[in-house]
Design an enzyme around this catalytic site. Structure first.
Site, short mmCIF file in Angstrom:
data_model
loop_
_atom_site.label_atom_id
_atom_site.label_comp_id
_atom_site.label_asym_id
_atom_site.label_seq_id
_atom_site.Cartn_x
_atom_site.Cartn_y
_atom_site.Cartn_z
N ARG A 59 0.83 -1.21 0.00
CA ARG A 59 0.00 0.00 0.00
C ARG A 59 0.87 1.26 0.00
O ARG A 59 0.56 2.24 -0.67
CB ARG A 59 -0.92 -0.01 1.22
N HIS A 63 0.71 4.21 -2.78
CA HIS A 63 0.49 5.61 -2.43
C HIS A 63 1.67 6.49 -2.84
O HIS A 63 1.49 7.69 -3.06
CB HIS A 63 0.22 5.73 -0.93
N ASP A 64 2.84 5.90 -2.93
CA ASP A 64 3.99 6.66 -3.42
C ASP A 64 3.89 6.89 -4.92
O ASP A 64 4.04 8.02 -5.39
CB ASP A 64 5.29 5.91 -3.09
N VAL A 67 1.61 9.59 -6.50
CA VAL A 67 1.90 10.99 -6.18
C VAL A 67 3.34 11.28 -6.62
O VAL A 67 4.28 10.74 -6.04
CB VAL A 67 1.74 11.28 -4.68
N GLY A 69 4.91 10.15 -9.02
CA GLY A 69 5.59 8.96 -9.50
C GLY A 69 6.30 8.24 -8.37
O GLY A 69 6.28 8.67 -7.21
N GLU A 82 3.42 13.84 2.85
CA GLU A 82 2.29 13.05 2.38
C GLU A 82 1.75 12.14 3.47
O GLU A 82 0.61 11.68 3.41
CB GLU A 82 2.71 12.24 1.15
N ASN A 88 -3.42 8.88 4.32
CA ASN A 88 -2.26 8.27 4.98
C ASN A 88 -2.21 8.50 6.50
O ASN A 88 -1.61 7.70 7.22
CB ASN A 88 -0.96 8.84 4.38
N PRO A 156 -6.86 7.70 -5.14
CA PRO A 156 -8.12 6.96 -5.31
C PRO A 156 -8.71 6.59 -3.95
O PRO A 156 -7.99 6.11 -3.07
CB PRO A 156 -7.69 5.73 -6.10
N HIS A 186 -5.94 -6.30 -2.35
CA HIS A 186 -6.81 -6.37 -1.17
C HIS A 186 -7.12 -7.81 -0.80
O HIS A 186 -8.00 -8.06 0.03
CB HIS A 186 -8.10 -5.59 -1.41
N THR A 187 -6.40 -8.74 -1.39
CA THR A 187 -6.52 -10.14 -0.98
C THR A 187 -5.82 -10.39 0.34
O THR A 187 -5.93 -11.47 0.91
CB THR A 187 -5.96 -11.09 -2.06
N SER A 241 -8.78 -15.63 3.40
CA SER A 241 -7.33 -15.86 3.50
C SER A 241 -6.67 -14.52 3.80
O SER A 241 -6.08 -13.90 2.92
CB SER A 241 -6.78 -16.47 2.21
#
Length: 324
Positions: A59, A63-64, A67, A69, A82, A88, A156, A186-187, A241
């Protein structure tokens, strides 16, 4: 499996042959030859101490890259950090893990490897060590000199509709297929009640929950996140899982068991019918297909950067601050 590896390497070579040609998986072969095992060992230690950290590191990479790149701007401290952006704040984790990895890398080859490359490798290793696919990471990023808190506030969001989320992916060179594949991260991991409790009680403004949420899961989540309760309690993104990287996330969506609204809309929204629903169904049937496409999307996302070898930027000595 061998075909999967060859396909992944071919995809990486194709990406590296274009505009991002300065990114190269072998760039540290002489200057820091033990980089990959050093990072892998430190990520392994972090996961032994906290299994959730795998999801947190990927994650952090996401998130890096969205923003400025993939320039490690998310790691910077300061007034415009950030880390203080709404997505965050009190949510992003793993900064201390990156510090530890950086220290180990600096001991082996000081001043050579950027924090951005370390974060990218750590994200890959988090997937691999959780049972997910392996891929070669293109390297050669530089660390940015500025954070961008305002852009981080526009990441997003789990509250946005599918077209808005897709537009933010397109803005950084990704597409709707990447939305689905990368959402598959998100698994594993957890989410705070704050980001999904709106689905549990008054989603439609008339006192009813989100109709796309499966009833047993709804009941269980209301216990974890009661009305008026703490928004900091967490629930697993994939209860089948929780700590394994697999395709169960997509199977959940077919049953109305996506935790976040932004998860479930990939299958259940009207817009999904002609955009993302078929991919969700395909990934639910084939873990190989999900792993293949996830790998491609991670490589693609890892190429979002203007800070490659000769460009402005630096190799930070400390990932939290720019060099003096």
């Amino acid at each position: 499996m061998r075909g999967h590896v060859l396909l992944t390497v071919f995809t990486l070579c194709m990406l590296c042959s274009g505009a991002k040609a300065q990114l190269n998986p072998n760039i540290y072969a002489k200057s820091c030859p033990y980089l990959v095992p050093i990072v892998r060992r430190q990520v392994m230690n972090a996961l032994k101490a906290d299994t959730r950290m795998a999801a947190s590191l990927i994650r952090l990479h996401f998130h890096d890259c969205f923003v400025n790149g993939c320039d490690a701007s998310v790691l910077l401290d300061g007034d415009d950090s950030e880390k203080l952006a709404i997505p965050n704040l009190n949510s992003a984790r793993g900064f201390d893990v990156i510090d530890t990895i950086k220290a180990a890398v600096e001991y082996a080859c000081p001043g050579v490897v950027s924090c951005a490359d370390i974060l990218t490798l750590a994200a890959r290793d988090s997937v691999v060590l959780s049972g997910g696919p392996q891929w070669r990471v293109a390297l050669g990023r530089k660390d940015g000199l500025l954070a961008n808190q305002s852009s981080a506030n526009n990441l997003p969001s789990p509250f946005e509709p599918l077209d808005a989320i897709t537009a933010k992916f397109v803005a950084v060179g990704l597409n709707a297929a990447d939305v689905v594949a990368l959402s598959g991260a998100h698994t594993f991991g957890q989410a705070k009640c704050d980001v999904f409790s709106n689905r549990l009680f008054n989603f439609d403004g008339a006192g009813s929950p989100d109709a796309t949420l499966e009833t047993t899961l709804l009941s269980d989540l209301r216990t974890v996140c009661p009305a008026g309760g703490s928004g900091n309690q967490t629930a697993p993104l994939d209860r089948n899982s929780t700590y394994a990287f697999d395709n169960n996330y997509f199977k959940n969506l077919l049953e109305g068991k996506g935790l976040l609204s932004s998860d479930q809309i990939l299958f259940s929204s009207d817009l999904a019918v002609n955009t993302t629903k078929r991919l969700v169904e395909a990934y639910s049937r084939s873990q190989y297909l999900f792993f293949r496409d996830f790998t491609r999307s991670m490589i693609k996302m890892g190429g979002i950067t203007n800070l490659v070898n000769g460009s402005s930027g630096e190799v930070r000595k400390n990932c939290r601050v720019i060099n003096n």
